[in-house]
Design an enzyme around this catalytic site. Structure first.
Site, short mmCIF file in Angstrom:
data_model
loop_
_atom_site.label_atom_id
_atom_site.label_comp_id
_atom_site.label_asym_id
_atom_site.label_seq_id
_atom_site.Cartn_x
_atom_site.Cartn_y
_atom_site.Cartn_z
N GLU A 1 12.11 -33.47 3.65
CA GLU A 1 12.76 -32.26 4.24
C GLU A 1 14.08 -32.79 4.96
OE1 GLU A 1 10.42 -29.71 6.77
OE2 GLU A 1 9.07 -29.10 5.29
N HIS B 1 16.46 -26.69 8.09
CA HIS B 1 15.55 -27.58 7.26
C HIS B 1 15.38 -26.95 5.89
CE1 HIS B 1 12.30 -25.03 8.70
NE2 HIS B 1 11.44 -25.69 7.93
N HIS C 1 12.87 -26.80 2.35
CA HIS C 1 11.54 -27.15 1.79
C HIS C 1 11.74 -27.65 0.26
CE1 HIS C 1 9.60 -23.62 4.29
NE2 HIS C 1 9.80 -24.72 5.17
ZN ZN Z 1 9.59 -25.01 6.91
#
Ligand code: ZN
Length: 148
Positions: free
Chosen positions: A33, A91, A93
């Site tokens: 990530e 962030h 995925h």
């Molecule tokens: Zn997440």
């Protein structure tokens, strides 16, 4: 596990260039990530992202992130020095869709009042959430082509 926070009235405005920058960061960090910080300003019910700061994910995990604390301090100071406010975090995925996970819900509790932008490396989609004291609401995202 996937949470489905209800959609609120808030809006996150981000430029196409900044979205590209985040997706690029997600690609560079893949299969981990990526994470970073969003700075800009809050205007009424609208959050405007004016600068995207990539940071290091100290966990280097495909399933969770933690912003490197040195990066975090440096970025908060840099944003403040330029008269910007840190409005939230982003962030990626790497393997899944852009959704609000149980882990996202749990970790965000330390940051009430901040926006969390989640992007999917897989599909390029993105969704944003506002962490409040006792709940999380989804935030509308408007991607604009304006340049600041
Ligand atoms: Zn997440």
């Amino acid at each position: 596990m996937i949470n489905s926070p209800k959609m609120g009235v808030l809006m996150l405005r981000i430029s196409h260039n900044d979205v590209e920058k985040i997706l690029w960061h997600a690609a560079v960090c893949y299969p981990a990530e990526c994470c970073g910080i969003l700075a800009g300003r809050k205007l009424g019910e609208e959050y405007v992202v004016e600068r995207v700061y990539p940071a290091r994910n100290m966990l280097e995990s495909s399933f969770e992130y933690r912003v490197n604390p040195e990066d975090q301090v440096r970025i908060f100071m840099d944003a403040e020095a330029d008269g910007l406010e840190v409005v939230g975090f982003y962030h990626s995925h790497p393997l899944g869709e852009a959704y609000w996970s149980s882990l996202d819900e749990e970790r965000s509790k330390l940051w009430p009042g901040y926006i969390f932008l989640v992007v999917s490396h897989k599909t390029g989609s993105l969704r944003a959430y506002l962490r409040k004291e006792d709940e999380t609401v989804e935030v509308n995202v408007e991607i604009s082509t304006f340049t600041l």
